[in-house]
Design an enzyme around this catalytic site. Structure first.
Site, PDB file in Angstrom:
ATOM      1  N   SER A  62       0.833  -1.211   0.000  1.00  0.00           N
ATOM      2  CA  SER A  62       0.000   0.000   0.000  1.00  0.00           C
ATOM      3  C   SER A  62       0.870   1.265   0.000  1.00  0.00           C
ATOM      4  O   SER A  62       0.479   2.287  -0.562  1.00  0.00           O
ATOM      5  CB  SER A  62      -0.970  -0.003   1.182  1.00  0.00           C
ATOM      6  OG  SER A  62      -0.284   0.143   2.399  1.00  0.00           O
ATOM      7  N   HIS A  95       8.461   2.844   9.324  1.00  0.00           N
ATOM      8  CA  HIS A  95       8.309   2.044  10.547  1.00  0.00           C
ATOM      9  C   HIS A  95       7.017   2.437  11.266  1.00  0.00           C
ATOM     10  O   HIS A  95       6.782   3.627  11.507  1.00  0.00           O
ATOM     11  CB  HIS A  95       9.529   2.265  11.461  1.00  0.00           C
ATOM     12  CG  HIS A  95       9.474   1.423  12.692  1.00  0.00           C
ATOM     13  ND1 HIS A  95       9.484   0.053  12.659  1.00  0.00           N
ATOM     14  CD2 HIS A  95       9.367   1.768  14.012  1.00  0.00           C
ATOM     15  CE1 HIS A  95       9.400  -0.427  13.889  1.00  0.00           C
ATOM     16  NE2 HIS A  95       9.327   0.597  14.727  1.00  0.00           N
ATOM     17  N   VAL A 120      18.739  -2.424  13.409  1.00  0.00           N
ATOM     18  CA  VAL A 120      17.361  -2.434  12.897  1.00  0.00           C
ATOM     19  C   VAL A 120      16.476  -1.366  13.568  1.00  0.00           C
ATOM     20  O   VAL A 120      16.465  -1.235  14.797  1.00  0.00           O
ATOM     21  CB  VAL A 120      16.737  -3.835  13.095  1.00  0.00           C
ATOM     22  CG1 VAL A 120      15.276  -3.846  12.662  1.00  0.00           C
ATOM     23  CG2 VAL A 120      17.531  -4.865  12.289  1.00  0.00           C
TER      24      VAL A 120
END
Ligand code: GRF
Length: 252
Positions: A40, A152, A204
């Site tokens: 998306s 994120h 990360v």
């Protein structure tokens, strides 16, 4: 045509070709969008480009590590180059090229090496991790400094590091990283979460933030309902981040 004429027109042709290539590179900011799922956020970029909200930006390549990622269909529907790249952690071994010449063992996986080749081949300026679920090695990232960004679904501090985030109203909440950041926010009982776009570093979900927006958690929110609202925000943020980085990368 004399030989001289031939060489002179051939070199003019080359000059023209080179200047056309140069022109294209200069005038377009080329994205490599990496996906693993629904895509998306990729769609948000496609729509923004088609609606002239990102002038001079084009999607040069979409790569998925999942053959059945819906994002691949979105890319193909819009006639974008789209590739399924199977992902494995196997590293590239030392290679014997010729006597006395052996390439050093690479710290990149075979898949990362292939990805690198693709990104160079398609002359990508900016790599957008749009729901990409694979960790990229430090060696890979070193090749694209400040050129890899990620979306994120939680709030990270400005420099990306640390374990506490201070919201606009002064509340201190834990920083949620990893695959289950949305659920972690619900489990922690915080009132506010959000999404951000940040530069990717080897650690990360810990790179400097480019832009971010807070989202209130509502009574009765589930991981799905909250993630859907976060995605609406992400679709704005990714367009904003790409637009901003394009401007920053414009020559002088
Ligand atoms: C987004 O929520 C993003 O924050 C996370 O993965 C999700 C990808 O969604 N990294 P989509 O594939 O773009 O719909």
């Amino acid at each position: 045509m004399s030989t001289d004429d031939f060489f002179s027109s051939a070199s003019k042709g080359l000059d023209r070709k080179e200047s056309l290539i140069h022109e294209r590179q200069k005038s377009s900011f080329r994205l490599g969008v990496l996906i693993s799922g629904s895509g998306s956020n990729l769609q948000a970029l496609i729509d923004a480009i088609e609606d002239y909200q990102l002038p001079g930006v084009e999607i040069a390549l979409v790569v998925s590590n999942k053959a059945n990622a819906y994002g691949l269909q979105r890319a193909l529907k819009h006639r974008l180059p789209a590739i399924y790249l199977p992902w494995s952690q196997r590293t590239v071994g030392a290679q014997f090229i010729a006597p006395n010449f052996i390439t050093p063992e690479s710290t990149m996986s075979e898949s990362e090496s292939r990805l690198t080749t693709l990104l160079h081949l398609f002359q990508v300026d900016l790599i957008v991790l749009a729901g990409w679920m694979r960790i990229l090695s430090a060696t890979f990232l070193e090749q694209f400094p400040q050129r890899v960004i990620n979306i994120h679904p939680a709030l990270l501090p400005d420099n990306g590091t640390g374990s506490i985030f201070t919201t606009r109203n002064g509340a201190q909440i834990p920083v949620f990283r990893g695959l289950h950041a949305v659920q972690q926010a619900l489990d922690a009982g915080v009132k506010i979460t959000g999404s951000c776009v940040h530069f990717v570093t080897p650690e990360v979900d810990a790179g400097p933030v480019i832009c971010r927006e807070e989202v209130a958690i509502e009574e009765g929110d589930t991981e799905e309902t909250l993630h859907e609202r976060l995605k609406v925000v992400e679709h704005r943020l990714i367009v904003k981040a790409v637009g901003g980085l394009k401007v920053l990368n414009e020559p002088g």
